[in-house]
Design an enzyme around this catalytic site. Structure first.
Site, short mmCIF file in Angstrom:
data_model
loop_
_atom_site.label_atom_id
_atom_site.label_comp_id
_atom_site.label_asym_id
_atom_site.label_seq_id
_atom_site.Cartn_x
_atom_site.Cartn_y
_atom_site.Cartn_z
N HIS A 57 -33.79 -40.70 -48.88
CA HIS A 57 -33.34 -42.09 -48.74
C HIS A 57 -33.19 -42.44 -47.25
O HIS A 57 -33.73 -43.46 -46.79
CB HIS A 57 -32.01 -42.25 -49.47
N GLU A 58 -32.48 -41.60 -46.52
CA GLU A 58 -32.25 -41.88 -45.11
C GLU A 58 -33.53 -41.70 -44.29
O GLU A 58 -33.77 -42.43 -43.32
CB GLU A 58 -31.13 -40.99 -44.57
N HIS A 61 -35.53 -44.87 -44.43
CA HIS A 61 -35.04 -45.85 -43.45
C HIS A 61 -35.60 -45.53 -42.06
O HIS A 61 -36.11 -46.42 -41.36
CB HIS A 61 -33.51 -45.81 -43.38
#
Length: 269
Positions: A57-58, A61
């Site tokens: 998820h990170e 980003h």
């Protein structure tokens, strides 16, 4: 420009590889029934997979920010998939796992700090914010694929329960992340399109957005409505409430050790 990113900045962290290895071994133990107590193997498998999804998820980003113009991402270690680089060990790992244990809720725990001034274009800013929760959506699709494809023949029941619970965590994480509340990714998607005055007024509330959402989920009516929506989405993907419930029951291995596990969820012999 990605040419400023060194090979060292992109090297996958041994910590992440270790988490993947533990997850894989635990998944194998659940699948084969190698462990005497399958519940503990379920705990390791789901927890490991949840941390892996948090890292991805990170990373999503960070990778999107990199290709949008923020070349400082590499030096911060965000491209290594090391969970300890995503803010803080307590916030990145411990608190999300506590949320899972307490209520079966997949809340985000990490954070990447993006130099937004390097990025031009509102669409790019929105895409950076959306990239993380879209990873949770993809993870949920992968976890539920055996269910909606009807490919469950030969899948051990305990592994099936574990996948159902892991899918529920991903669905809750995706929904909560897309809530347009300051401090969450959903607000980051719409923020570039808001006026300067609105953004300035909202900014002081950003540190408390996640806390406010988590607090609302303790309100019985809000909690019931939220999980009704989650269950409806999972049913659409072929996952029943019974399977997610039994997955969560198996995940809480300490209940089984104390004799509090639900016998209804025991796999057929």
């Amino acid at each position: 420009m990605t040419t400023a990113i060194s090979r060292h900045d992109r090297r996958i962290s041994p910590i992440f590889l270790g988490i993947v290895a533990v997850t894989a071994v635990a998944g194998w133990a659940v699948w084969t029934g190698f462990a005497d107590r399958a519940e503990f193997a379920v705990f390791l498998f789901v927890t490991g997979a949840w941390v892996v999804s948090l890292c991805l998820h990170e990373y999503a980003h960070a990778r999107t920010a990199l290709h949008s113009g923020d070349i400082s991402i590499g030096a911060k270690g965000y491209l290594t998939l090391n969970p300890l680089k995503y803010t803080h060990a307590l916030l990145s790992i411990v608190l999300p796992v506590i949320f899972v244990i307490m209520g079966g809720i997949g809340l985000p725990g990490g954070a990447v700090y993006i130099e937004r001034g390097r990025i031009r274009g509102r669409w790019k800013h929105s895409l950076i914010s959306a990239a993380g929760p879209l990873t949770n959506v993809l993870f949920a699709v992968v976890c539920t694929a055996p269910f909606w494809l009807g490919a469950l023949d030969g899948v051990p029941w305990v592994f099936r329960y574990a996948l159902a619970f892991l899918a529920m965590l991903q669905v809750t994480a995706a929904i909560l992340n897309f809530v347009p509340v300051p401090g969450l990714d959903g607000y980051g998607v719409i923020e570039p399109w808001l006026s300067y005055d609105v953004r300035r007024q909202v900014e002081p509330f950003a540190p408390f957005g996640l806390i406010a959402v988590f607090g609302l989920l303790w309100v019985p009516g809000v909690n019931a409505a939220f999980f009704d929506a989650v269950d409806a989405l999972l049913r659409g993907l072929g996952v029943s409430e019974f399977e997610t419930y039994c997955g969560q029951d198996a995940y809480r291995f300490w209940r089984a050790l104390s004799g509090e596990g639900n016998p209804v969820c025991l796999p057929p012999s």
